[in-house]
Design a protein around this motif. Structure first.
Motif, PDB file in Angstrom:
ATOM      1  N   ASN A  72      43.674  34.241  43.887  1.00 21.60           N
ATOM      2  CA  ASN A  72      42.626  35.004  42.719  1.00 21.60           C
ATOM      3  C   ASN A  72      41.201  34.794  43.037  1.00 21.60           C
ATOM      4  OD1 ASN A  72      44.885  35.665  41.208  1.00 21.60           O
ATOM      5  ND2 ASN A  72      44.888  33.784  39.939  1.00 21.60           N
ATOM      6  N   HIS A 117      40.460  37.055  45.940  1.00 19.76           N
ATOM      7  CA  HIS A 117      40.735  38.438  45.406  1.00 19.76           C
ATOM      8  C   HIS A 117      41.881  39.049  46.656  1.00 19.76           C
ATOM      9  CE1 HIS A 117      38.065  38.451  42.089  1.00 19.76           C
ATOM     10  NE2 HIS A 117      37.051  37.573  42.822  1.00 19.76           N
ATOM     11  N   ARG A 151      48.300  30.086  43.659  1.00 19.33           N
ATOM     12  CA  ARG A 151      47.624  31.250  43.215  1.00 19.33           C
ATOM     13  C   ARG A 151      46.184  31.254  42.858  1.00 19.33           C
ATOM     14  NH1 ARG A 151      50.429  31.434  37.292  1.00 19.33           N
ATOM     15  NH2 ARG A 151      48.852  29.668  36.880  1.00 19.33           N
ATOM     16  N   TYR A 204      51.117  37.556  44.800  1.00 20.31           N
ATOM     17  CA  TYR A 204      49.900  37.407  43.971  1.00 20.31           C
ATOM     18  C   TYR A 204      48.883  38.310  44.528  1.00 20.31           C
ATOM     19  CZ  TYR A 204      51.877  32.611  43.456  1.00 20.31           C
ATOM     20  OH  TYR A 204      52.745  31.583  43.246  1.00 20.31           O
ATOM     21  N   ASN A 205      48.342  39.145  43.320  1.00 20.03           N
ATOM     22  CA  ASN A 205      47.519  40.277  43.620  1.00 20.03           C
ATOM     23  C   ASN A 205      48.126  41.388  44.396  1.00 20.03           C
ATOM     24  OD1 ASN A 205      45.038  39.357  42.003  1.00 20.03           O
ATOM     25  ND2 ASN A 205      44.946  37.754  43.773  1.00 20.03           N
TER      26      ASN A 205
END
Length: 393
Positions: free
Chosen positions: A12, A15, A8, A31-32
């Motif tokens: 992050n 991005h 994760r 994630y994202n």
């Protein structure tokens, strides 16, 4: 738990969208994640990866977006999609056109693609290096070799095409105005053949760059505005407003459904030629019997000087009355009408093997120079140029 936290954190920090699939290719975690769907078949992608005895790959999607695939233990990891170049509408619409995608999807696809994270090529090399280290513990730059070189070549070609599109010399607004003026004149004078040539002569790519960065949208907007002007011209020439507006709305709908410049040109040609025909037919209907008699007399005596005072004497009319009738019913002076009829016949004869030098005498011109000057003023070309373009043996 530690592994999940690291994964994760990696997503992050980069991005970067990240999807985690289980061995049945069902989504476990994301994630994202982006709210977009480019329709990937993940099972096929990873099956192809494993057939080539690979655990990871950098692949290019159908819209030149990028995905980084990893097969690790009993899970599959997808980083992306992301981009390495700016999304240019003109280039993208060419791809969508080639893929036969519905026009309604163009803007949505552009918006989705423009929302993807963007990284320069050097950033992508570092990202690949970091992700590869996360999964394998290896520090060698293994992944970037052939894939990275191919990506560099692809990006270079895309940027070259984009530069070509964006550096084309646009038309000036003065050129656009002059071309519109010629189109409207052809419609008013009922010259369909010349009108078709003018439509084909429009530099559609340069036109788009003059009016906006979105090539197809700019071309559509130009045609819609042009249709508005043609509609006003038709109404000013006594074509019923309801009929004029109906034609305008029909063709605006057709324009919006076009997905290529070629379709726009075809729709434009059909629309303007139909307006020309409708306007000509209506003008024929509203002529008074007297105007028809005078018009017929003029057509039968084009080899004569056709002086206005002689016409008035022949039809027992005052000059004021004769001029008024032509201005009201034909929207031109009687002298303009006579010259127009002579040039119309001249164009018909130039499409045959008639002797050009004898045309001035046959059409009541004082000499060839006067004839040639008048012909070029009304048609934009000399009699010889017109014959070269239109006469077929």
């Amino acid at each position: 738990m530690e592994y999940e936290l690291l994964l994760r954190a990696l997503s992050n920090c980069l991005h970067m969208p990240l999807l985690v699939l289980n061995e049945q290719f069902a989504l476990c975690k994301h994630y994202n994640a982006l709210e977009t769907d480019f329709g990937y078949d993940y099972q096929t992608l990873f099956t192809d990866l494993e057939k080539n005895a690979k655990k990871h790959a950098l692949i290019t999607g159908k819209l030149n977006e990028l995905l980084l695939l990893y097969a690790f233990n009993d899970h599959y990891f997808i980083f992306g999609p992301f981009r390495c170049n700016l999304t240019d509408r003109n280039v993208l619409y060419k791809y969508l056109d080639a893929l036969n995608m519905p026009l309604a999807q163009y803007e949505l696809t552009y918006t989705q693609l423009a929302a993807l994270p963007i990284y320069c090529l050097e950033d992508i090399r570092d990202i690949i290096y970091l992700i590869n280290y996360f999964f394998t513990g290896e520090t060698a730059d293994q992944l970037a070799n052939c894939n990275f070189q191919q990506l560099t070549r692809t990006t270079h070609l895309l940027n070259k095409e984009r530069r070509t599109l964006l550096t084309q010399a646009p038309l000036s607004y003065a050129q656009i105005y002059q071309h519109e003026k010629k189109l409207l004149t052809c419609i008013q004078k009922n010259e369909p053949k010349q009108l078709s040539k003018l439509i084909q002569a429009i530099s559609w790519s340069k036109l788009g760059h003059t009016l906006g960065p979105d090539l197809l949208r700019a071309q559509k907007d130009y045609l819609i505005v042009l249709l508005e002007k043609v509609t006003h011209l038709a109404i000013a020439n006594q074509l019923p407003p309801s009929e004029s507006k109906h034609l305008q709305n029909v063709f605006i709908t057709e324009i919006e459904l076009c997905t290529t410049t070629a379709q726009l040109i075809e729709t434009c040609t059909t629309a303007l030629l139909l307006f020309t025909q409708e306007l000509a037919d209506h003008q024929e209907k509203i002529r008074s019997p007297l105007i028809d008699q005078i018009s017929e007399y003029i057509k039968n005596n084009l080899n004569a000087p056709l002086r206005i005072d002689e016409l008035c004497a022949h039809f027992d009319l005052s000059q004021a009355k004769l001029k008024y009738l032509f201005k009201i019913e034909l929207q031109m002076t009687i002298r303009q009408y006579i010259i127009l009829q002579k040039i119309t016949v001249a164009k018909q004869l130039l499409c045959t093997d008639s002797d050009i030098q004898k045309l001035p005498q046959a059409l009541g011109f004082s000499d060839y120079a006067h004839f040639a000057k008048t012909f070029k003023r009304l048609t934009g070309m000399t009699p010889k140029q017109f014959r070269l373009q239109n006469y077929q043996k």
